[in-house]
Structures are given as structure tokens and as C-alpha cells.
Design a protein around this motif. Structure first.
Motif, PDB file in Angstrom:
ATOM      1  N   PRO A 145      57.144  99.679  21.494  1.00 41.75           N
ATOM      2  CA  PRO A 145      57.468  98.348  20.973  1.00 41.75           C
ATOM      3  C   PRO A 145      56.230  97.549  20.618  1.00 41.75           C
ATOM      4  CG  PRO A 145      57.867  98.469  23.339  1.00 41.75           C
ATOM      5  CD  PRO A 145      57.517  99.848  22.905  1.00 41.75           C
ATOM      6  N   SER A 149      58.354  92.715  20.192  1.00 42.05           N
ATOM      7  CA  SER A 149      59.594  93.475  20.375  1.00 42.05           C
ATOM      8  C   SER A 149      60.220  93.153  21.723  1.00 42.05           C
ATOM      9  CB  SER A 149      59.310  94.979  20.309  1.00 42.05           C
ATOM     10  OG  SER A 149      58.836  95.376  19.053  1.00 42.05           O
ATOM     11  N   GLN A 153      65.692  95.913  21.179  1.00 38.45           N
ATOM     12  CA  GLN A 153      65.237  96.660  20.001  1.00 38.45           C
ATOM     13  C   GLN A 153      64.950  98.117  20.359  1.00 38.45           C
ATOM     14  OE1 GLN A 153      61.268  95.861  18.443  1.00 38.45           O
ATOM     15  NE2 GLN A 153      62.173  95.657  16.387  1.00 38.45           N
ATOM     16  N   ARG A 156      68.205  99.884  20.395  1.00 41.93           N
ATOM     17  CA  ARG A 156      68.751 100.137  19.063  1.00 41.93           C
ATOM     18  C   ARG A 156      68.067 101.333  18.411  1.00 41.93           C
ATOM     19  NH1 ARG A 156      68.234  94.482  18.624  1.00 41.93           N
ATOM     20  NH2 ARG A 156      66.452  94.633  17.183  1.00 41.93           N
ATOM     21  N   GLU A 214      64.511  97.376   9.519  1.00 40.77           N
ATOM     22  CA  GLU A 214      64.284  96.052  10.100  1.00 40.77           C
ATOM     23  C   GLU A 214      63.670  96.154  11.497  1.00 40.77           C
ATOM     24  OE1 GLU A 214      68.140  97.598  11.551  1.00 40.77           O
ATOM     25  OE2 GLU A 214      67.131  97.532   9.593  1.00 40.77           O
ATOM     26  N   ASP A 215      63.749  97.312  12.104  1.00 43.55           N
ATOM     27  CA  ASP A 215      63.263  97.488  13.479  1.00 43.55           C
ATOM     28  C   ASP A 215      62.028  98.374  13.595  1.00 43.55           C
ATOM     29  OD1 ASP A 215      65.023  95.935  15.056  1.00 43.55           O
ATOM     30  OD2 ASP A 215      66.570  97.490  14.975  1.00 43.55           O
TER      31      ASP A 215
END
Length: 322
Positions: A145, A149, A153, A156, A214-215
Motif C-alpha cells: 500500500p 492507502s 484498499q 479490494r 483506481e486502486d
């Protein structure tokens, strides 16, 4: 007469048919909880089959804390001096330094406990084994991350990674990192060198990025990454790049563990759920969730085809590892 508190006597720990002498058993390693060196030994004994399975036959770098977390951290490639004859090693060559080093190569639990006696907290194995250290047999997916983050997230992206693995026919074995991220291990045939495994790992990371733009980022340089993006760190498959093993304790105040979890636990598990205080009971109840990893070997050929496709379409090959 000298004044001051006398040292706590060493204790002898029986590990199968070995005896390991543990000095300074009451030395506090984790000041926040008061957990001691002996507590660390007892933790590793409690997850013995799991930590041995994670380290077996792999070169292993040690993260040592001779004075506990309050003192200096030592990253140690070479086996610490004074090892008994039953502690095994593997010789590795390091081109950058033009020298070799004999690293710990675990084949039994007593060797782990001896390393803890030598102030090891974290175990960081290679993704290849002693039989051929230049041919990895483990592909590692590191969900790293960014500064902005959060754990939601990570969850996901883990589900997206799981989806891609399922479509490839690969069996992934997830674990918490013991920090802010998550790792997924996939057993592979030791048919490729580190460069090909990194290319395959990057092709996978790019597919995850396509599905969750988006992540996720695969940008190599930190300056090019959105601080809110999660980096799928394919470079953890480079030669001599290591991450904490399954069941390794992490050198953080909470004494967290890099703990195997089931895919069905991803949405509920929190990093702080897994510590040296909680994992022993969990292990006693459910055993090693990575125990069957050797039974699920994946052929990297489809991912190498993805890498060829990406590069033919203009994508850059992996940058040289740090």
C-alpha cells in the motif's frame, strides 16, 4: 561485591532431538507488551511445522535485534558465528560485492530456535531453494500500500488478484505481511531464472492494474506513484530480494506475525489480529494454511506470453532491480 541485578540464567530448550541453550531468556524484546526472548522462542515452537515449511531448504536472511526492538536492527546474510554443527547453510555469490556468504538454510525446527537464540526476530527467505538457488520455485505477489492507502484498499486488490489467479488456474496462498500489506504466494516449477519470474510477475501486476486502475499502480519509481495507489511489487521476485516468511514475527511494537489466511478471511481479517499472542492458538486449531502449497504447482508460460504481448504493444520490460 559488585552491585546491580544479576543476569537471568540461560534455559535449555528441547527441540526434537536437539538441545538449544537460550541465554537472557527474560530480555524484553517487545517493550510495548513486555514480551521477552523466551516468549519469542515459545511462539516459534508453537508454529514449528508452519515456519519450517516456509523456510525449508531456502537461503534465509535474518533480521536480528540483539537488544530487542529498543536497540539496533541487524540485517544479516551470513550465518552468525558459533553455530552448532547441525545448523545448515547454503553458499551464495553476491555479484555486487564480488563475494560469497553462507546463509542459514533451515531443514528442522531446532535451527529456527537457534537463530532466535542469536536474537533473530524476522526470517526472510529467498524464493528459491538450495538445490538450485538461481531457479525460483515461488512467485510472490506483494500488495504494497501507498502512504495514503488503507486496509480496505488492500482487501479490494487482493480480491482482484484472486480473480486473475483463478482465471489462470493458479492457486494462491495469501498471508498478511505483518505490516500494512498482504502477500500471495504461488508455487511454480523451478524452470526459469529470476529475470523471467519478474517478467511474469510484472505481466500479472499489469493485469491487476487494468482491472483496478483506481486502486493499483505498477509504476517503478516512487515519485511516479499516486500516494493513494497500491503498488503490486513485482520486484520482490528479483534475485536476493526477500520478504518475511509465513509465520515470521515482525519487528514492530505489536509483535505482529505475517500470518497465512484463507481467501474467505480477507474481508474480516485485520493485521493486528495476528500476533505472537494470538497465532499459537489459531495454529493449534487450524494448522498451517500453507501446508499444501507444494501440491499446487503453476506453469508460468501463460504469464510469459502476457509479458511478450505487453512488450510487443510498447510496454517497458522490468527495470533493473535495485
Amino acid at each position: 561485591m559488585p552491585s546491580g541485578k544479576s543476569a537471568t540464567p540461560a534455559v535449555e530448550i528441547e527441540v526434537d532431538d536437539r538441545t538449544v541453550r537460550v541465554s537472557n531468556p527474560d530480555r524484553v524484546y517487545f517493550p510495548a507488551s513486555g514480551a521477552t526472548k523466551l516468549d519469542l522462542v515459545e511462539y516459534y515452537l508453537s508454529v514449528g511445522p508452519g515456519i519450517v515449511n516456509a523456510l525449508e531448504e531456502r537461503p534465509c536472511m535474518l533480521h536480528r535485534f540483539p537488544k530487542g526492538l529498543a536497540g539496533e536492527k541487524v540485517h544479516q546474510k551470513r550465518l552468525p558465528p558459533g553455530a552448532p554443527p547441525w545448523v545448515e547453510t547454503v553458499e551464495l555469490f553476491f555479484p555486487r560485492w564480488k563475494r560469497t556468504a553462507d546463509e542459514l538454510c533451515v531443514t528442522e525446527l531446532a535451527q529456527v530456535i537457534w537463530a532466535v537464540q542469536m536474537s533473530t526476530v524476522e526470517f526472510h527467505p529467498w524464493n528459491s531453494r538450495r538445490a538450485d538457488t538461481e531457479k525460483p520455485d515461488e512467485w510472490r505477489i506483494d500488495l504494497d500500500p501507498g502512504p495514503a492507502s488503507d486496509w480496505a484498499q488492500v482487501r479490494r486488490v487482493a480480491h482482484v488478484a484472486h480473480e486473475v489467479l483463478d482465471e489462470l488456474g493458479a492457486t494462491g496462498f495469501p498471508k498478511t505481511s505483518g505490516g500494512r500489506g498482504m502477500h500471495v504466494y504461488v508455487r511454480i516449477s523451478p524452470d526459469h531464472g529470476f529475470a523471467d519470474v519478474r517478467r511474469a510477475a510484472l505481466a500479472f501486476a499489469r493485469e491487476v492494474e487494468r482491472r483496478a486502475p483506481e486502486d493499483v499502480t505498477t509504476a517503478w519509481w516512487r515519485k511516479d506513484r499516486d500516494p493513494g495507489a497500491l503498488f503490486v511489487d513485482y520486484n520482490q521476485n528479483a534475485r536476493d530480494h526477500t520478504i518475511a516468511a509465513a509465520y515470521s514475527v515482525r519487528g514492530v511494537p505489536e509483535a505482529r506475525v505475517s500470518a497465512p489466511i484463507g481467501w474467505d478471511e480477507v474481508d474480516d481479517a485485520e493485521p493486528d489480529d495476528f500476533t505472537i499472542f494470538t497465532v499459537p492458538a489459531r495454529f493449534a486449531e487450524i494448522g498451517d494454511l500453507h501446508a499444501s502449497i507444494d501440491e499446487h504447482v503453476f506453469d508460468l508460460a501463460p504469464l510469459l506470453e502476457w509479458a511478450d504481448r505487453d512488450e510487443s504493444e510498447g510496454a517497458e520490460p522490468p527495470a533493473e532491480p535495485d
